[in-house]
Design an enzyme around this catalytic site. Structure first.
Site, short mmCIF file in Angstrom:
data_model
loop_
_atom_site.label_atom_id
_atom_site.label_comp_id
_atom_site.label_asym_id
_atom_site.label_seq_id
_atom_site.Cartn_x
_atom_site.Cartn_y
_atom_site.Cartn_z
N LYS A 80 0.86 -1.19 0.00
CA LYS A 80 0.00 0.00 0.00
C LYS A 80 0.88 1.23 0.00
CE LYS A 80 -4.48 0.93 0.27
NZ LYS A 80 -5.61 0.17 -0.28
N VAL A 182 -18.22 3.48 -2.74
CA VAL A 182 -18.79 2.16 -2.45
C VAL A 182 -20.16 2.31 -1.80
CG1 VAL A 182 -18.47 -0.03 -1.26
CG2 VAL A 182 -16.48 1.20 -2.12
#
Ligand code: NAD
Length: 349
Positions: A80, A182
């Site tokens: 990440k 989302v």
């Protein structure tokens, strides 16, 4: 901060710091584990209260990607990146090109795409400097959020079946925290399934849109935890399941897309003791990764294969719920145990 002894460090293979005064880039790239393949994980741009917070965020998210990949059987490791900065005022082409050069310097051990605060247009700039940048405007998969939402819906359906013995969501209450990429798509899918929605976001326009489109009840941000609904779906930020919030919950199930929902591992046990079924975050929110990886692995995206794998998230969660019930352990513990076992088996050969 002592990085090596931080609980978030958890045997990371590499952690890189990039400081480029010419462009203002300050970034961290964490590579947790490459047993399954090159590390993959999005790039997040955010202002942090401290540099330690940025490092911790990168480490926790990177470890989560390893677990997400191993649980979804994807040939990638966990990584990440975070860019420290305000995504509303500090983005420039030069900054993202410098980030692209940072990714390129790792020689393919880390692949990236967009995450919170970063757009496909930003990734277009980074991709000019690196072959390991995905999720650009030229990608087939485009925005992974709708597929993440499909996976979360599959997870909610599996949780409702396990906990409530119901096979549909008609009339069930779902409280959704966070109505961004989302959360919005999840609300759309839940409304189509006949769920009753309560929604909260710090952005009033997003709340108004969901209220208007899905007949959702608007709830102030700090009251969403205590909504009397069957399901609480956290789709905003991490660490929202903690000593302050768990006691407020009135739901039977916690199932949402946010990464790192548990502040600490012990909060998984606290949910279990409170009789609340928790869908482990890195399992239920793998849909976007599954979708993007399909194109990365096969070179071309296959819609039917992606859909099958998204529905597989519900099956995997069903297995985790059953094993947790039969062993009397928290679902978060079981998911960590399965991920650890699968990783150890791969490492062994
Ligand atoms: P986003 O930035 O589009 O949406 C997050 C929303 O949460 C924003 O609208 C924001 O205003 C809201 N928010 C922030 N703090 C809040 C609070 N305290 N209370 C209520 N609302 C709040 O992000 P997203 O892409 O929708 O991702 C949501 C979560 O899901 C993140 O944790 C992300 O890491 C995780 N996730 C996303 C994907 C994906 O495909 N986008 C995949 C896996 C996991």
């Amino acid at each position: 901060m002592s990085i090596f002894s931080s609980p978030a460090f958890d045997d990371h293979e590499e952690v890189h710091f990039f400081d480029d005064p010419a462009t203002g880039l300050r970034a961290i790239i964490a590579i947790h584990d490459t047993t399954l393949g090159p590390a993959a994980g999005g790039c997040r741009m955010k202002t942090y209260d401290s540099e330690d917070d940025a490092v911790t965020d990168a480490l926790r998210l990177s470890r989560g990607m390893t677990y997400k990949a191993v649980m979804a059987n994807l040939p990638y490791g966990g990584g990440k990146s975070v860019i420290i900065g305000d995504p509303h005022s500090e983005k420039t082409e030069a900054l993202f090109r410098a980030f692209g050069r940072a990714v390129e310097s790792l020689g393919g051990r880390y692949h990236t795409g967009e995450d919170m605060g970063v757009t496909m247009q930003d990734m277009d700039w980074a991709a000019q400097e690196s072959a390991y940048v995905h999720g650009t405007t030229a990608s087939e998969a485009q925005d992974p959020s709708p597929d993440t939402a499909v996976g979360v819906l599959a997870g909610i359906i599996a949780a409702v079946k396990h906990k409530l013995g119901r096979h549909d969501l008609k009339g069930l209450g779902v409280a959704v925290q966070g109505l961004g990429n989302v959360g919005y798509h999840l609300c759309r899918l839940l409304a189509a399934e006949g769920a009753r929605l309560s929604v909260a976001d710090v952005d009033a326009d997003l709340v108004a849109r969901c209220a208007a489109e899905f007949e959702a009840v608007a709830v102030p941000s700090d009251e969403i935890y205590a909504v009397d609904a069957e399901v609480f779906a956290p789709c905003a930020v991490g660490a929202i399941l903690n000593d302050q919030t768990i006691g407020l919950l009135e739901c039977d199930i916690v199932a949402g897309s946010a990464n790192n929902q548990l502040l600490e591992e012990r909060h998984g046990q606290a949910l279990s003791q409170a009789g609340i079924l928790y869908a482990p975050d890195y399992v239920i929110n793998a849909g976007g990764f599954i979708s993007v990886a399909d194109e990365m692995v096969a070179g071309r995206r296959d819609e039917q294969r992606v859909l099958r794998r998204l529905h597989g998230i519900g099956d995997l969660l069903g297995e985790i719920f059953s094993r947790a019930a039969s062993e009397g352990r928290a679902t978060s513990e079981i998911a960590d145990a399965i991920a650890g076992e699968k990783l150890a088996a791969k490492k062994a050969g």
